[in-house]
Design a protein around this motif. Structure first.
Motif, PDB file in Angstrom:
ATOM      1  N   ILE A  85       0.708   5.426   0.363  1.00 21.69           N
ATOM      2  CA  ILE A  85      -0.100   6.620   0.638  1.00 21.69           C
ATOM      3  C   ILE A  85       0.755   7.824   0.253  1.00 21.69           C
ATOM      4  O   ILE A  85       1.845   8.015   0.814  1.00 21.69           O
ATOM      5  N   VAL A 115      -4.406  12.377   3.725  1.00 23.63           N
ATOM      6  CA  VAL A 115      -4.689  12.026   5.125  1.00 23.63           C
ATOM      7  C   VAL A 115      -4.008  13.085   5.980  1.00 23.63           C
ATOM      8  O   VAL A 115      -3.030  13.679   5.537  1.00 23.63           O
ATOM      9  N   ALA A 152      -5.230  -0.707   7.270  1.00 22.47           N
ATOM     10  CA  ALA A 152      -6.598  -1.113   6.947  1.00 22.47           C
ATOM     11  C   ALA A 152      -6.628  -1.889   5.630  1.00 22.47           C
ATOM     12  O   ALA A 152      -7.381  -2.861   5.492  1.00 22.47           O
ATOM     13  N   THR A 153      -5.796  -1.492   4.663  1.00 24.90           N
ATOM     14  CA  THR A 153      -5.812  -2.231   3.398  1.00 24.90           C
ATOM     15  C   THR A 153      -4.929  -3.473   3.455  1.00 24.90           C
ATOM     16  O   THR A 153      -5.160  -4.439   2.745  1.00 24.90           O
ATOM     17  N   ASP A 194      -2.610   4.067   9.746  1.00 23.88           N
ATOM     18  CA  ASP A 194      -3.912   3.424   9.925  1.00 23.88           C
ATOM     19  C   ASP A 194      -4.529   3.055   8.581  1.00 23.88           C
ATOM     20  O   ASP A 194      -5.059   1.955   8.403  1.00 23.88           O
ATOM     21  N   ALA A 195      -4.439   3.985   7.636  1.00 16.51           N
ATOM     22  CA  ALA A 195      -5.022   3.743   6.319  1.00 16.51           C
ATOM     23  C   ALA A 195      -4.313   2.579   5.628  1.00 16.51           C
ATOM     24  O   ALA A 195      -4.948   1.695   5.040  1.00 16.51           O
ATOM     25  N   ALA A 233      -2.371   8.755  10.708  1.00 16.72           N
ATOM     26  CA  ALA A 233      -3.528   8.423   9.876  1.00 16.72           C
ATOM     27  C   ALA A 233      -3.097   7.616   8.658  1.00 16.72           C
ATOM     28  O   ALA A 233      -3.808   6.700   8.210  1.00 16.72           O
ATOM     29  N   SER A 237       0.850  -1.183   0.000  1.00 17.68           N
ATOM     30  CA  SER A 237       0.000   0.000   0.000  1.00 17.68           C
ATOM     31  C   SER A 237       0.888   1.237   0.000  1.00 17.68           C
ATOM     32  O   SER A 237       1.890   1.297   0.704  1.00 17.68           O
TER      33      SER A 237
END
Ligand code: ADP
Length: 584
Positions: free
Chosen positions: A31, A38, A50-51, A46-47, A43, A29
């Protein structure tokens, strides 16, 4: 074993779950633009989690890429609060990277508190650089004050591809001299001599060395002065110019991406041709230099985006290396394809003494492996934390009476420098040791004064002085040999007091509890990373609430394990760590 690998930049986060054995990424992942997409790093973690997490994949640990390990870290390290603080303390050396790395670590530890987090440092692989390669020719005092020296980067990648090259050649890395060329957006070369990095092109920061996507690499330091004077550039302006506007981008005027440059060069764009030429020339120069540094080369490895994919650049860099015994096979070079299933391709001819190899790097795999190794060791013994190592050079403890005989009536010891053990200090005062055979001049006194005089010397010193001193715990001088001390105000002959200090570890009771040892226990300690790995037995544990965790070796012991020498007469931290071992 599945490891979550986190690479946290200032505005982006890359996270993946990697099989530490195969290197395969189960999921990944990215970001981008933290702050916009975010709100912050927490954050972003966390994001990403989550994936990534779910589907019953069990994560065994978290490996964090950390750019700068400074003098503190020479291997992957289990993260605790103190480690995070040290990473942040290195911010001046890596202002963009380390704060972001630390933020990622804090966020990930908060999100996954039950897992062990390990820091894997870009600089660690190069901690073996010899002093002659580490030093810049700056005033030594200034360099020391700020830790200005060559550190090197891309360590996980250089180490990873060097190992794969050795495997491919069915040789041990310890038997090979390898030049690894990591050519990505950032680019660096390393000379890996018999398994140890002995030179690398990036230095204090990742700005030195090769031409990179947007970084200049090597430059006459005088050019900075010139730019400041003639262009009126301030520090930020120079920083921006050299880090963001130079390199391939600056030379070509169009792109930092090698693919664009190759395309335009093929169409006849002169600036892009020049960019290719400068890039390849600089690289060839380093290859030649590093072959000279190692007295020869057995394999040259090309890796990362450009190294793995650009046959043109490899051709340019590797042509006319016959004098090193490296003969490029142009067809093999053109056809070379590497990837997870076949990570190594040979591009030299069969007659080539030196192998030219294309190797697919996998930094996430390197980080996952470094993390997994630590976790496995940790499962084996509960003594994983390392212990800072200090070298205690020959020194003298004196009583107040002795001080007055040697330095004059009423004289009090003067602090030269605090040493790591609280309350103790190296003194300005020095004395000569006059032995039966010879004299050792200028031996540092350690303060404060003590109830008895004690002279701590090494075995080599004993031969020099012509005496035979017992190995003793500090304070235990009964029936040891005496010696004559000469100070500026007088001479003092002692009837006893000369010992070889028994090697020991100072521990706070909390440390003792952590390691599961008690005062006066005798343990074994492993010193490695200097190329003369050694296990010391007969190491005495000394526990006191005023002690700071530290192992003390004398100069002979330190030399035997190839630990960097301390200054005379001081207890000097070495920046190296040792590891406690279970006996037997
Ligand atoms: P980093 O991880 O440092 O961002 P990479 O290792 O992904 O960088 O390498 C990026 C570089 O590799 C870019 O300059 C890109 O143009 C170059 N590159 C990727 N594929 C090719 C290719 N097929 N031919 C030439 N250069 C390539």
């Amino acid at each position: 074993m599945h490891i979550l690998v986190v690479n946290c930049g200032s505005s982006s986060l890359k996270a993946s779950i990697v099989d530490a054995v195969s290197g395969q990424a189960i999921s990944a992942s990215t970001i981008e633009r933290i702050g916009e997409t975010v709100p912050n790093h927490a954050a972003a973690i966390d994001a990403a989690l989550a994936t990534l997490v779910g589907d019953g994949v069990e994560i065994r640990g978290v490996g964090h890429r950390v750019v700068h390990g400074g003098e503190f870290f020479s291997r992957p390290t289990v993260i605790d609060d103190a480690v995070v603080e040290k990473i942040e303390a290195l911010t001046p050396l890596a202002p963009l990277h380390n704060p972001a790395n630390a933020q990622g670590i804090r966020a990930a530890r908060a999100a996954l508190p039950h897992l062990t987090h390990v820091a894997v440092f870009d600089t660690a692989f190069h901690s073996t650089l010899p002093n002659r390669a580490k030093h810049y020719a700056l005033p030594e005092k200034l360099a020391k004050k700020h830790g200005i020296r060559r550190y090197g980067f891309h360590g996980p990648s250089h180490g990873y591809v060097a190992n794969l090259a050795a495997e491919f050649l069915e040789a041990k890395l310890q038997d090979l001299r390898v030049i690894t060329c990591h050519l990505g957006n950032g680019a660096s070369v390393a000379a890996v001599e018999y398994g140890r990095s002995v030179e690398t092109s990036m230095g204090l920061t990742p700005l030195e060395g090769l031409v990179m996507g947007t970084r200049s690499g090597d430059l006459d330091p005088g050019a900075l002065l010139f730019l400041a004077r003639e262009e009126g550039l301030d520090i930020d302006g120079i920083d921006h110019l050299l880090n963001r506007e130079s390199g391939l981008k600056g030379l070509s005027g169009v792109s930092n991406d090698m693919r664009d440059i190759e395309e335009r060069a093929a169409e006849g764009d002169r600036d892009c041709r020049m960019a290719l030429n400068v890039f390849a020339h600089r690289l060839r120069k380093y290859i030649g230099a590093y072959a000279a540094v190692m007295g020869g080369v057995d394999a040259i490895v090309f890796t990362a985006g450009i190294g793995e994919n650009s046959a043109l650049l490899r051709h340019r860099a590797a042509q006319r290396l016959d004098f090193l015994g490296a003969r490029l096979d142009p067809d093999a070079n053109r056809d070379a394809r590497v990837g997870p299933d076949a990570p190594v391709a040979e591009i030299s001819t069969r007659r080539s003494r030196c192998s030219l190899l294309v190797v697919a790097t996998n930094e996430a795999h390197a980080i996952a492996r470094g993390t997994a190794d630590i976790l496995l060791e940790k499962d084996k013994v509960d003594t994983q934390r390392t212990i800072p190592l200090a070298i205690s050079a020959r020194h003298v403890h004196l009583t107040q009476e002795a001080v007055e005989v040697l330095f004059g009536v009423g004289h009090a010891l003067t602090v030269y420098k605090e040493i790591s053990q609280p309350g103790q200090f190296a003194c300005v005062e020095k004395v000569d040791l006059i032995g039966p055979k010879r004299t050792i001049e200028g031996v540092r006194v350690l303060g404060p004064t003590r109830p008895a005089c004690q002279i701590e010397i090494s075995r080599t010193d004993e031969f020099h002085l012509g005496m035979d001193a017992p190995i003793r715990n500090s304070g235990d001088v009964a029936n040891s040999p005496g010696i004559t001390l000469q100070g500026p105000a007088g001479r003092l002959t002692l009837t006893e007091g000369v010992i070889q200090a028994r090697r020991h570890i100072h521990m706070h009771p909390d440390d003792a509890a952590y390691f599961g040892v008690q005062d006066r226990d005798v343990v074994e300690v492993e010193v490695d990373g200097g190329g003369r790995d050694l296990i010391f037995g007969d190491v005495l544990v000394r526990v006191k609430s005023s002690y700071v965790l530290e192992m003390h070796l004398d100069t002979d012991e330190a030399n035997a394990a190839n630990v960097m020498r301390g200054q005379q007469g001081l207890l000097s931290a070495t920046g190296r760590d040792v590891r406690l071992r279970r006996k037997g």
